[in-house]
Design a protein around this motif. Structure first.
Motif, mmCIF file in Angstrom:
data_model
loop_
_atom_site.group_PDB
_atom_site.id
_atom_site.type_symbol
_atom_site.label_atom_id
_atom_site.label_comp_id
_atom_site.label_asym_id
_atom_site.label_seq_id
_atom_site.Cartn_x
_atom_site.Cartn_y
_atom_site.Cartn_z
ATOM 1 N N PHE A 219 32.232 40.144 42.090
ATOM 2 C CA PHE A 219 33.501 40.744 41.663
ATOM 3 C C PHE A 219 33.355 42.206 41.235
ATOM 4 O O PHE A 219 33.863 43.106 41.890
ATOM 5 C CB PHE A 219 34.108 39.927 40.519
ATOM 6 N N PHE A 260 41.171 39.782 45.773
ATOM 7 C CA PHE A 260 40.899 39.969 44.351
ATOM 8 C C PHE A 260 41.993 39.384 43.460
ATOM 9 O O PHE A 260 41.715 38.956 42.341
ATOM 10 C CB PHE A 260 40.658 41.447 44.050
ATOM 11 N N THR A 264 40.335 36.874 40.823
ATOM 12 C CA THR A 264 40.203 37.444 39.479
ATOM 13 C C THR A 264 40.351 36.402 38.368
ATOM 14 O O THR A 264 39.503 36.336 37.463
ATOM 15 C CB THR A 264 41.216 38.589 39.264
ATOM 16 N N HIS A 267 37.153 34.266 38.087
ATOM 17 C CA HIS A 267 36.012 34.932 37.468
ATOM 18 C C HIS A 267 36.208 35.102 35.965
ATOM 19 O O HIS A 267 35.243 34.986 35.196
ATOM 20 C CB HIS A 267 35.790 36.291 38.126
#
Length: 356
Positions: A219, A260, A264, A267
């Protein structure tokens, strides 16, 4: 005996607070069963739609690139993205069944390891490929002449091999730590970082290390590289006014942004669960299934983006196959940069000027 009891208590806490496997309610804080059920049902719906659209969409992309298109570097990048997603999609029914059965894993430890491994392989290969595409775009814009001479199919194939090898190594912790255990009358598939009853402290350190490394490599670092690459591209194109069309540029940006956005939350919660005891376990019981399903949903997004961005959506007469081919074909914007650079060099040589 004290160490063993401590480890067993840790395992109970791990399963109670962690991942999406808990059905035990803490005395201090009882989560809403309605919230847990809604989270689980929503996850099943997302997984099911992802599986259907992912297998059809990525399968179609693979067939088109393999049999209908000429070999190009762009097509090779998209082929590998589709392959990573398709491989994950075909095993997604395991996640659907596991979630639908209220997290009771009945498929054995081998598939428990493999299923988690494929999710992480999909993450690692996808983000590495997106980073590679961004670097490739940047090099093509900043050094068009060099790219024209050295940007070859053979080099791209070698890079893809490196990407898959790196993705395999980055996903190996799932093959090592993923285990099944009987807990509260159900078989749980979870990450056991302790491995043995005497490794409680080491397990905590392993867990922290794996999640932090996954966050950095899957990431944070890719985000930085991709942002730097596209910042350079934007400034270069605006300064020299070289872009004839923004279509390929928009497609890649849409793929990256979608990736992403999907990953996101996953993560963030993975980082938070390193310190799971400091947070309400309701956050993980309800949040982890949803963010994991959202991350999995990314595997069906790319073909949809190819279709709706390959041609203007208002042109309904353009078929799906045509849109896919249009979106996946070699980028004319960047290839034109090399042509212009060569023309510029020839013109300046004739005028006996210095090429800056």
């Amino acid at each position: 005996m004290e160490t063993i009891n401590s480890t067993l208590e840790y395992l109970d806490d791990y399963l109670d607070y962690y991942y999406n496997n808990s059905n035990v309610v803490s005395v201090q804080e009882e989560p809403s069963h309605g919230g847990k059920d809604i989270s689980r049902i929503l996850s099943v719906v997302i997984y099911s739609l992802t599986c259907l659209l992912g297998i059809l969409g990525n399968g179609l992309v693979i067939v088109i690139i393999t049999f209908k298109m000429k070999r190009s570097i762009n097509a090779l990048w998209f082929l590998n993205l589709a392959a990573a997603d398709f491989l994950f999609n075909i095993f997604l029914p395991l996640n659907i069944a596991y979630t639908a059965m209220n997290y009771d894993w009945v498929f054995g430890e081998a598939l428990c390891k493999l299923n988690s491994f494929l999710l992480n392989l999909n993450l690692c290969c996808s983000v590495l490929l997106l980073t590679t595409i961004s670097i490739d775009r940047c090099v093509s814009v900043v050094f068009p002449v060099w790219a024209q001479n050295h940007r070859t199919i053979k080099l791209a194939c070698l890079i893809c091999i490196v990407v898959w090898s790196a993705g395999f190594l980055m996903s190996c912790p799932s093959l090592i730590f993923r285990q099944t255990v009987s807990h509260q009358g159900k078989m749980v598939c979870f990450n056991n970082y302790s491995l043995s009853k005497k490794d409680h402290d080491l397990g905590v350190k392993r867990h922290t290390a794996v999640n932090v490394i996954k966050f950095l490599t899957g990431f944070a670092i890719p985000v930085i590289i991709i942002m730097v690459c596209y910042t350079i591209i934007v400034f270069k194109l605006k300064r020299n006014r070289l872009a004839k069309t923004k279509k390929p540029f928009k497609i890649i940006i849409a793929i990256i942004v979608t990736f992403f956005l999907c990953w996101t939350p996953f993560h963030i919660l993975n980082l938070l669960e390193v310190q799971y005891a400091h947070f309400s376990h309701v956050l993980f019981e309800i949040g982890i299934p949803i963010v994991t399903a959202l991350a999995a949903a990314n595997s069906c997004m790319n073909p949809i983006l190819y279709v709706f961005m390959g041609q203007e959506f208002k042109k309904f007469k353009v078929g799906i196959l045509s849109r896919l081919v249009n979106a996946l074909s070699e980028d004319t914007t960047y290839s034109s940069l090399a042509h212009r650079s060569f023309s510029k060099m020839s013109s300046m040589t004739e005028k006996e000027t210095v090429f800056l």
